[in-house]
Design an enzyme around this catalytic site. Structure first.
Site, PDB file in Angstrom:
ATOM      1  N   ARG A 154     -12.638  -1.116  -4.998  1.00 54.27           N
ATOM      2  CA  ARG A 154     -13.037  -0.576  -3.351  1.00 54.27           C
ATOM      3  C   ARG A 154     -14.809  -1.413  -2.600  1.00 54.27           C
ATOM      4  NH1 ARG A 154     -12.450   5.250  -4.250  1.00 54.27           N
ATOM      5  NH2 ARG A 154     -12.018   5.277  -6.254  1.00 54.27           N
TER       6      ARG A 154
ATOM      7  N   SER B 144     -18.412  -1.018  -3.689  1.00 54.30           N
ATOM      8  CA  SER B 144     -19.288  -0.772  -5.505  1.00 54.30           C
ATOM      9  C   SER B 144     -18.949  -1.986  -5.794  1.00 54.30           C
ATOM     10  CB  SER B 144     -18.143  -0.017  -6.166  1.00 54.30           C
ATOM     11  OG  SER B 144     -16.727  -0.245  -6.496  1.00 54.30           O
ATOM     12  N   ASN B 145     -18.136  -3.091  -5.105  1.00 56.76           N
ATOM     13  CA  ASN B 145     -17.468  -4.299  -4.783  1.00 56.76           C
ATOM     14  C   ASN B 145     -18.737  -5.242  -4.553  1.00 56.76           C
ATOM     15  OD1 ASN B 145     -15.460  -4.850  -6.324  1.00 56.76           O
ATOM     16  ND2 ASN B 145     -14.352  -5.972  -4.638  1.00 56.76           N
TER      17      ASN B 145
ATOM     18  N   ARG C 112       0.591  -1.291  -0.703  1.00 60.43           N
ATOM     19  CA  ARG C 112      -0.261  -0.109  -0.062  1.00 60.43           C
ATOM     20  C   ARG C 112       0.743   1.561  -0.020  1.00 60.43           C
ATOM     21  NH1 ARG C 112      -5.255  -1.680   1.923  1.00 60.43           N
ATOM     22  NH2 ARG C 112      -5.987   0.598   1.709  1.00 60.43           N
TER      23      ARG C 112
ATOM     24  N   LYS D 240       1.127   9.744  -1.182  1.00 57.85           N
ATOM     25  CA  LYS D 240       0.043  10.346  -0.804  1.00 57.85           C
ATOM     26  C   LYS D 240       0.517  11.818   0.947  1.00 57.85           C
ATOM     27  CE  LYS D 240      -4.248  10.687  -3.287  1.00 57.85           C
ATOM     28  NZ  LYS D 240      -4.205  11.636  -3.619  1.00 57.85           N
TER      29      LYS D 240
ATOM     30  N   THR E 183     -13.004  -2.329  10.275  1.00 58.74           N
ATOM     31  CA  THR E 183     -13.528  -1.062  10.282  1.00 58.74           C
ATOM     32  C   THR E 183     -13.545  -0.092   9.534  1.00 58.74           C
ATOM     33  OG1 THR E 183     -13.307   0.356  11.551  1.00 58.74           O
ATOM     34  CG2 THR E 183     -14.606  -1.330  12.421  1.00 58.74           C
ATOM     35  N   ARG E 184     -14.667   0.404   8.487  1.00 61.77           N
ATOM     36  CA  ARG E 184     -14.208   2.302   7.761  1.00 61.77           C
ATOM     37  C   ARG E 184     -15.940   2.491   8.163  1.00 61.77           C
ATOM     38  NH1 ARG E 184     -10.287  -0.276   7.137  1.00 61.77           N
ATOM     39  NH2 ARG E 184      -9.030  -0.999   5.601  1.00 61.77           N
TER      40      ARG E 184
ATOM     41  N   TYR F 240       0.725   4.338  -2.414  1.00 63.69           N
ATOM     42  CA  TYR F 240      -0.179   4.964  -2.390  1.00 63.69           C
ATOM     43  C   TYR F 240      -0.179   5.862  -0.914  1.00 63.69           C
ATOM     44  CZ  TYR F 240      -5.167   7.355  -2.160  1.00 63.69           C
ATOM     45  OH  TYR F 240      -6.844   7.583  -2.228  1.00 63.69           O
ATOM     46  N   ASP F 241       0.146   5.064   0.117  1.00 62.34           N
ATOM     47  CA  ASP F 241      -0.014   6.179   1.376  1.00 62.34           C
ATOM     48  C   ASP F 241       1.699   7.343   1.356  1.00 62.34           C
ATOM     49  OD1 ASP F 241      -1.677   3.748   1.935  1.00 62.34           O
ATOM     50  OD2 ASP F 241      -0.831   3.460   3.942  1.00 62.34           O
TER      51      ASP F 241
HETATM   52  P1  NAD Z   1     -11.066   7.348  -9.069  1.00 58.69           P
HETATM   53  O1  NAD Z   1      -9.947   6.424  -9.662  1.00 58.69           O
HETATM   54  O2  NAD Z   1     -12.427   7.681  -9.533  1.00 58.69           O
HETATM   55  O3  NAD Z   1     -10.234   8.853  -9.829  1.00 58.69           O
HETATM   56  C1  NAD Z   1      -9.335   8.891 -10.044  1.00 58.69           C
HETATM   57  C2  NAD Z   1      -9.172   9.952 -11.653  1.00 58.69           C
HETATM   58  O4  NAD Z   1      -8.121  10.347 -11.675  1.00 58.69           O
HETATM   59  C3  NAD Z   1      -9.399   9.016 -12.521  1.00 58.69           C
HETATM   60  O5  NAD Z   1     -10.135   9.881 -13.589  1.00 58.69           O
HETATM   61  C4  NAD Z   1      -7.904   8.523 -13.364  1.00 58.69           C
HETATM   62  O6  NAD Z   1      -8.319   8.346 -14.506  1.00 58.69           O
HETATM   63  C5  NAD Z   1      -7.518  10.014 -13.080  1.00 58.69           C
HETATM   64  N1  NAD Z   1      -5.724   9.699 -13.519  1.00 58.69           N
HETATM   65  C6  NAD Z   1      -4.906   8.827 -12.334  1.00 58.69           C
HETATM   66  N2  NAD Z   1      -3.803   8.463 -12.344  1.00 58.69           N
HETATM   67  C7  NAD Z   1      -4.049  10.643 -13.643  1.00 58.69           C
HETATM   68  C8  NAD Z   1      -2.673  10.238 -14.272  1.00 58.69           C
HETATM   69  N3  NAD Z   1      -1.523  10.173 -13.711  1.00 58.69           N
HETATM   70  N4  NAD Z   1      -3.038  11.514 -14.847  1.00 58.69           N
HETATM   71  C9  NAD Z   1      -4.056  12.299 -14.924  1.00 58.69           C
HETATM   72  N5  NAD Z   1      -5.089  11.531 -14.364  1.00 58.69           N
HETATM   73  C10 NAD Z   1      -4.707  10.432 -13.915  1.00 58.69           C
HETATM   74  O7  NAD Z   1     -11.453   8.110  -7.853  1.00 58.69           O
HETATM   75  P2  NAD Z   1     -11.660   9.312  -6.981  1.00 58.69           P
HETATM   76  O8  NAD Z   1     -12.578   8.035  -5.875  1.00 58.69           O
HETATM   77  O9  NAD Z   1     -12.564  10.035  -7.430  1.00 58.69           O
HETATM   78  O10 NAD Z   1     -10.495   9.883  -5.942  1.00 58.69           O
HETATM   79  C11 NAD Z   1     -10.198  11.124  -6.299  1.00 58.69           C
HETATM   80  C12 NAD Z   1      -8.877  11.091  -5.547  1.00 58.69           C
HETATM   81  O11 NAD Z   1      -9.319  11.440  -4.503  1.00 58.69           O
HETATM   82  C13 NAD Z   1      -8.162  10.305  -5.572  1.00 58.69           C
HETATM   83  O12 NAD Z   1      -6.948  11.540  -5.585  1.00 58.69           O
HETATM   84  C14 NAD Z   1      -7.338   9.359  -4.396  1.00 58.69           C
HETATM   85  O13 NAD Z   1      -6.350   9.729  -4.299  1.00 58.69           O
HETATM   86  C15 NAD Z   1      -8.535  10.669  -3.734  1.00 58.69           C
HETATM   87  N6  NAD Z   1      -9.173   9.847  -2.433  1.00 58.69           N
HETATM   88  C16 NAD Z   1     -10.511   9.691  -2.369  1.00 58.69           C
HETATM   89  C17 NAD Z   1     -11.456   8.680  -1.914  1.00 58.69           C
HETATM   90  C18 NAD Z   1     -12.387   8.408  -1.323  1.00 58.69           C
HETATM   91  O14 NAD Z   1     -12.895   7.228  -0.905  1.00 58.69           O
HETATM   92  N7  NAD Z   1     -12.739   8.426  -3.019  1.00 58.69           N
HETATM   93  C19 NAD Z   1     -10.480   8.745  -0.599  1.00 58.69           C
HETATM   94  C20 NAD Z   1      -9.260   9.173  -0.024  1.00 58.69           C
HETATM   95  C21 NAD Z   1      -8.707   9.514  -1.205  1.00 58.69           C
HETATM   96  N1  UDP Z   2     -12.648  -5.613   1.133  1.00 64.55           N
HETATM   97  C1  UDP Z   2     -13.519  -6.538   1.479  1.00 64.55           C
HETATM   98  N2  UDP Z   2     -14.188  -6.885   0.068  1.00 64.55           N
HETATM   99  C2  UDP Z   2     -13.947  -6.092  -1.282  1.00 64.55           C
HETATM  100  C3  UDP Z   2     -12.698  -5.509  -1.102  1.00 64.55           C
HETATM  101  C4  UDP Z   2     -12.422  -4.665   0.499  1.00 64.55           C
HETATM  102  O1  UDP Z   2     -13.860  -6.786   2.013  1.00 64.55           O
HETATM  103  O2  UDP Z   2     -14.396  -7.366  -2.033  1.00 64.55           O
HETATM  104  C5  UDP Z   2     -12.326  -4.936   2.735  1.00 64.55           C
HETATM  105  C6  UDP Z   2     -11.039  -4.365   2.048  1.00 64.55           C
HETATM  106  O3  UDP Z   2      -9.991  -4.939   3.188  1.00 64.55           O
HETATM  107  C7  UDP Z   2     -11.054  -3.204   3.772  1.00 64.55           C
HETATM  108  C8  UDP Z   2     -12.247  -2.723   3.433  1.00 64.55           C
HETATM  109  O4  UDP Z   2     -13.160  -3.310   2.598  1.00 64.55           O
HETATM  110  O5  UDP Z   2     -10.705  -4.192   5.493  1.00 64.55           O
HETATM  111  C9  UDP Z   2     -12.262  -1.591   2.252  1.00 64.55           C
HETATM  112  O6  UDP Z   2     -11.467  -2.076   1.721  1.00 64.55           O
HETATM  113  P1  UDP Z   2     -11.269  -0.894   0.463  1.00 64.55           P
HETATM  114  O7  UDP Z   2     -10.373  -1.156  -0.725  1.00 64.55           O
HETATM  115  O8  UDP Z   2     -12.268  -0.201  -0.223  1.00 64.55           O
HETATM  116  O9  UDP Z   2     -10.273   0.786   1.214  1.00 64.55           O
HETATM  117  P2  UDP Z   2      -9.655   0.379   2.086  1.00 64.55           P
HETATM  118  O10 UDP Z   2     -10.094   1.766   3.238  1.00 64.55           O
HETATM  119  O11 UDP Z   2      -8.787  -0.590   2.601  1.00 64.55           O
HETATM  120  O12 UDP Z   2      -8.405   1.912   1.229  1.00 64.55           O
END
Ligand code: NAD
Ligand code: UDP
Length: 310
Positions: A184, A187-188, A140, A147, A208-209, A143-144
């Site tokens: 995620r 949606s899954n 992970r 960011k 938990t989330r 990503y972590d």
């Molecule tokens: P998403 O995957 O639907 O959106 C990400 C978008 O970025 C996509 O349209 C993708 O095509 C575009 N992208 C990826 N790499 C790119 C690149 N190199 N150049 C240009 N575009 C690029 O996901 P989301 O849930 O809409 O997330 C949007 C932002 O919010 C992300 O930065 C994500 O890390 C952050 N975020 C989202 C959540 C959440 O729960 N939805 C939580 C924490 C952080």
């Molecule tokens: N998870 C799950 N089944 C799935 C997808 C995810 O049980 O089909 C769990 C995953 O292991 C995590 C939580 O759901 O504990 C949230 O996962 P997600 O990928 O949505 O986001 P995360 O918060 O882990 O980035």
């Protein structure tokens, strides 16, 4: 206002584009369409205040804007681990490009940071003052740590160059326009239920989330960006906390599916618990979420039902 949204064709980016064009801002949506889709912005293509630019945020760009929202980055573990090196480049080089542009054109710049900053937290719920518990070399980490480095860059550009920054730490957010292949959990579970497939709970499902509906989150983005006092980081999320088993049972009940729950191995470094402390957002932005999980799930189920024509 002229506004650039990187990642503007994604789940959150496209909703933000709706919100800003609705109030009369001119929006340039930049996206490489890795996880986003033209479908998410199809309804905006003819809008006089909307422009789409297919471009990768790691390649330099120059546009004249007043504000930049940097959302470009795959957010689902499945997609951000697909090409881990690209993911960290997107976060780090993407942040540098956005900050460089903000500095040149004197724009306010927003970073979509994440609760993943806190890793597998040993403090619960998580306040912004918590520094986190992140594995720097795990699956992970691309990503972590990407960011986390982006947040560092934002604060260094702010301190060193006076760039006007805003940072939101987003906790798990869901809703219509998530891709059916997103991977995620919300949606899954919904897509599996609607297709009559078993719901895949990872581990024993006791992790938990806290799930926030997209409309609440977008409201938080705009509040953070529109005020002058707080640069952040500010946690944005819904403090309602659920186990993955509870979520699966909820989705089964709301879809009325005959699908069963099956258990799959827990991925490495999967955080055990997560819940935002939103006192900062409440006091500084007068923001708190309003949509309960069940209501948001119903809307999202309706969206996927139509999309999958089920
Ligand atoms: P998403 O995957 O639907 O959106 C990400 C978008 O970025 C996509 O349209 C993708 O095509 C575009 N992208 C990826 N790499 C790119 C690149 N190199 N150049 C240009 N575009 C690029 O996901 P989301 O849930 O809409 O997330 C949007 C932002 O919010 C992300 O930065 C994500 O890390 C952050 N975020 C989202 C959540 C959440 O729960 N939805 C939580 C924490 C952080
Ligand atoms: N998870 C799950 N089944 C799935 C997808 C995810 O049980 O089909 C769990 C995953 O292991 C995590 C939580 O759901 O504990 C949230 O996962 P997600 O990928 O949505 O986001 P995360 O918060 O882990 O980035």
């Amino acid at each position: 206002m002229r506004v650039l949204i990187t990642g503007g064709a994604g789940f959150l980016g496209s909703h933000l584009a709706d919100r800003l064009t609705d109030r009369g801002d001119e929006v340039i949506c930049m996206d490489n369409l890795f996880t986003g889709s033209k479908r998410n912005i199809a309804h905006l293509r003819e809008h006089p205040n909307f422009e789409f630019m297919r471009h990768d945020v790691i390649d330099p760009f120059k546009v004249e804007v007043d504000r930049i929202y940097n959302l470009a980055c795959p957010a689902s573990p499945v997609h951000y681990q697909y090409n881990a090196i690209k993911t960290i480049k997107t976060s780090v080089v993407g942040a540098i490009n956005c900050l460089g542009l903000a500095k040149r054109v004197n724009a306010r710049v927003f970073q979509a940071s994440t609760s993943e900053i806190y890793g597998d937290p040993d403090l619960h719920p998580q306040p912004e003052s918590y520094w986190g518990n992140v594995n720097p070399i795990g699956i992970r980490s691309c990503y972590d740590e990407g960011k986390r480095c982006a947040e560092t860059l934002f604060f260094d550009y702010h301190r060193q160059n006076g760039v006007d920054i805003r940072i939101a730490r987003i906790f798990n957010t869901y809703g219509p326009r998530m891709s059916p292949e997103d991977g995620r959990v919300v949606s899954n579970f919904i897509v599996q239920s609607l297709k009559g497939e078993d719901l895949t709970v990872f581990g024993d499902g006791t992790q938990t989330r806290s799930f926030c509906y997209f409309s609440d989150l977008i409201d938080g983005f705009v509040r953070l960006m529109d005020q002058d006092a707080t640069v952040g980081p500010v946690n944005l999320g819904n403090p309602g906390e659920f186990t993955m088993l509870e979520l699966a049972e909820n989705v089964i009940k709301l879809t009325g599916t005959k699908s069963k729950i099956i258990f799959k191995p827990l991925p490495q470094d999967d955080p055990k618990q997560r819940r935002p402390d939103i006192e900062t957002a409440k006091s500084e932005l007068n923001w708190e979420p309003t949509v309960p999980l069940e209501e948001g799930l119903k809307e999202t189920i309706g969206y996927f039902r139509e999309l999958l024509e089920l």
